[in-house]
Design an enzyme around this catalytic site. Structure first.
Site, short mmCIF file in Angstrom:
data_model
loop_
_atom_site.label_atom_id
_atom_site.label_comp_id
_atom_site.label_asym_id
_atom_site.label_seq_id
_atom_site.Cartn_x
_atom_site.Cartn_y
_atom_site.Cartn_z
N ARG A 13 33.83 -25.87 17.18
CA ARG A 13 32.63 -25.13 16.79
C ARG A 13 33.06 -23.89 16.03
NH1 ARG A 13 34.50 -21.04 18.63
NH2 ARG A 13 32.54 -20.05 18.16
N GLN A 38 30.54 -18.63 24.67
CA GLN A 38 31.70 -18.61 23.75
C GLN A 38 32.49 -17.31 23.88
OE1 GLN A 38 28.65 -19.64 22.94
NE2 GLN A 38 28.63 -21.15 21.30
N ASP A 69 27.30 -17.40 10.24
CA ASP A 69 27.18 -18.84 9.97
C ASP A 69 26.59 -19.10 8.58
OD1 ASP A 69 27.25 -18.73 13.06
OD2 ASP A 69 27.64 -20.81 12.48
#
Ligand code: MRU
Length: 344
Positions: free
Chosen positions: A45, A196, A237
């Site tokens: 990821r 995360q 992102d």
């Protein structure tokens, strides 16, 4: 430094990020479909790492395709990767890079042998990986000057070696400042629901001996107000042409809180994260993940049976809350539209 993803004799090897920090295990993908599963299941990821995985997955799929229907397979495989995660633009950027390379190869030599095309696509995927690591190191070299000796830095999610080809974006900047000998302290947001921060950023900081402390997401505002945070650095992102930034859910709240408390808010991301086709962040598709990630904690239900949950994985921070965007080509400050146009 750990190897997040690598190409090993016609296979794609990646560290299984679901098992961290307790277990360091690697998985080997022999088919492109296994790389797709790895992206969907969060084995790998982080925006740049997802792009690299897609490029390697495409190369792997073409490698295993019989020569006569290779071109057809190539486009079908590219399409399959584009259906994985919608928000990180690096995924689509990497697919486009593979398409350009393939078109160039087919056009320059229409009767090119299948083996040569396979070799070219593998080469392109490896180039994307190497370029990403180089870009991260450059971001570190630019961004480290924004960190002073003695600073406490707040970060969210994981924008480290694990989220990229290596070294990291936001954590790359932190690494560079630490390597230079600056005495820094990192506050690691745990980053609900998939943690995360607690699992991956904390693991990276510990491995490299960078002083760091874990906090829950809801503590950040209070720490800022109490003067315990000097700056915030996060990854991205997707960055729109006007400078709006999509990143892990919770980033927007942090940026607003940083603004309210007069704390600089930095975004570190490679040029491949800039989406020049999106005029503003409103055009960013936000991935909605399954409700179970919020309703459960490590497989144990924490909400009443039958209860529902929202789970958008990302949010958009409007440009006015961002102090600067750190890229491999330099640091962009407001007005972001012009700075982005000049560098991207
Ligand atoms: O859902 P994830 O773990 O893929 O989200 C990752 C992030 O939001 C990162 O901050 C972002 O991709 C930047 S990584 C250099």
């Amino acid at each position: 430094m750990i190897k997040t993803i690598s190409w090993a004799s016609g296979t794609v090897v990646m560290i299984d990020q679901r098992a961290l920090p307790h277990e360091e295990r690697y998985i080997t993908c022999r088919k492109y479909q296994e790389v797709i599963t790895a992206i969907n299941d969060m084995i790998i990821r982080g925006a740049p790492a997802v792009g690299i995985a897609a490029a390697m997955g495409i190369a792997l799929g073409v490698l295993n395709s019989p020569g006569e229907r290779m071109k057809e397979d190539f486009y079908r495989i590219c399409d399959a990767f584009s259906q994985t995660r919608p928000t990180a633009v690096n995924l689509f950027w990497a697919i486009d890079r593979m398409k350009s390379r393939s078109e160039k190869e087919f056009m320059s030599t229409p009767h090119m042998k299948a083996d040569a095309v396979k070799k070219a696509l593998t080469e392109e995927a490896l180039r994307i990986l190497e370029e990403d690591i180089r870009a991260n190191r450059r971001m570190g070299a630019h961004g480290k000057h924004l960190i002073k000796d003695g600073d406490t830095i707040l970060t969210h999610c994981n924008a480290g070696a694990l989220a990229t080809g290596g070294y990291g974006t936001a954590l790359g900047v932190i690494r560079a400042a630490h390597t230079e000998g600056k005495k820094i302290h990192v506050l690691v947001d745990e980053t609900r629901p998939l943690l995360q921060g607690a699992r991956l950023t904390a693991w990276e900081m510990k491995n490299e001996g960078i002083p760091a402390t874990l906090i829950t997401d809801s503590m950040a505002g209070s720490f800022m107000k109490r003067g315990m945070v000097n700056l915030v650095i996060v990854g991205a992102d997707r960055i729109a042409a006007n400078g709006d930034v999509a990143n892990k859910i919770g980033t927007y709240s942090l940026a607003v809180l940083a603004g309210e408390n007069g704390i600089p808010f930095y975004v570190a991301a490679p040029i491949s994260t800039i989406d020049c086709y999106a005029k503003t962040g409103d055009e960013t598709p936000i991935e909605e993940r399954k409700a179970e990630e919020v309703l459960e904690f490590h497989g144990t239900k924490i909400a009443p049976e039958g209860f529902n949950a929202y789970n958008p994985a990302f949010d958009v921070t409007p440009k006015q809350y961002i102090t600067a965007i750190i890229t491999e080509k330099g640091i962009i400050t407001a007005p972001f539209g012009k700075g982005i146009k000049d560098l991207a």
